[in-house]
Design a protein around this motif. Sequence first.
Motif: not given
Length: 258
Positions: A162-176
């Motif tokens: 779960f955690f690698p996927r979550f970090r990818a989503v979290k980073s993408a939210f921050e970029r947007q």
Amino acid sequence: MRAVAYTCLVIVGASVSDQPFSNGSFFQTAGAQQVQRAQRVPQFQQVQQAQQTQRSRQIPAIRSTTATPVESVTPTASCDQQFQRTDLLLPGPKGPIKLDSCYRGREHFICSVNAVIAESQKLRSDYDKIVQMNYPSFKTIDPVCKLSSEGVATDIQLVNDFFPRFRAVKSAFERQANCAVTMGRTIKELNLSTMANGADIARSMMDAIDGDMKLVPDERQNSSELSETIEAARKALDAIEKLHAAMCPAQGKGVSLR
């Protein structure tokens, strides 16, 4: 840094009214959630530390049709491939203003927002069974022994994935979010004096970006709450695995609640 970025959008430039963003759904909601996210940082760091000390053991493969999460693959990769970087300019007081490279046009911006939200929602869907199991709520050894050892091992692996996927989503939210803030700042610097309704046009541009981001704060919050739930499940499963091996009769180890 996110808190500073959000604040900058409200205070920077006064050539165009900042009312649309200050009252907009994205920035208003995001500002209210900053304190909550700050409180989650220590807990998320615990997640990262726990992952670094994962046990080395044989665990059955799960859902072979699902690719192993790759943190380097961002949810917006397909949008980035579809819309190549290009220099976009807007009229400024001292000549054309070059837009930040994060913004490749409105279509790319909307595509990226939708892609991140979709991945966040998929994450919740993929881990709904883990959430529903509510491992931390077990009160006796009975539900532990009703699980199969294979099922426990599978869920441990699923939780770790779960955690690698979550970090990818979290980073993408921050970029947007950062890109939206940057665009808002740029719009405030525009010079549309050659148009009779230049101020209204600039204001509508800010409204448009705010509208594109309107679902982000709530989905971002949902994603963060899910990570806390999965971290609690990870800790519980670590104990359950040991309890199962020590306390459960052999005849009960083939049964599964899942």
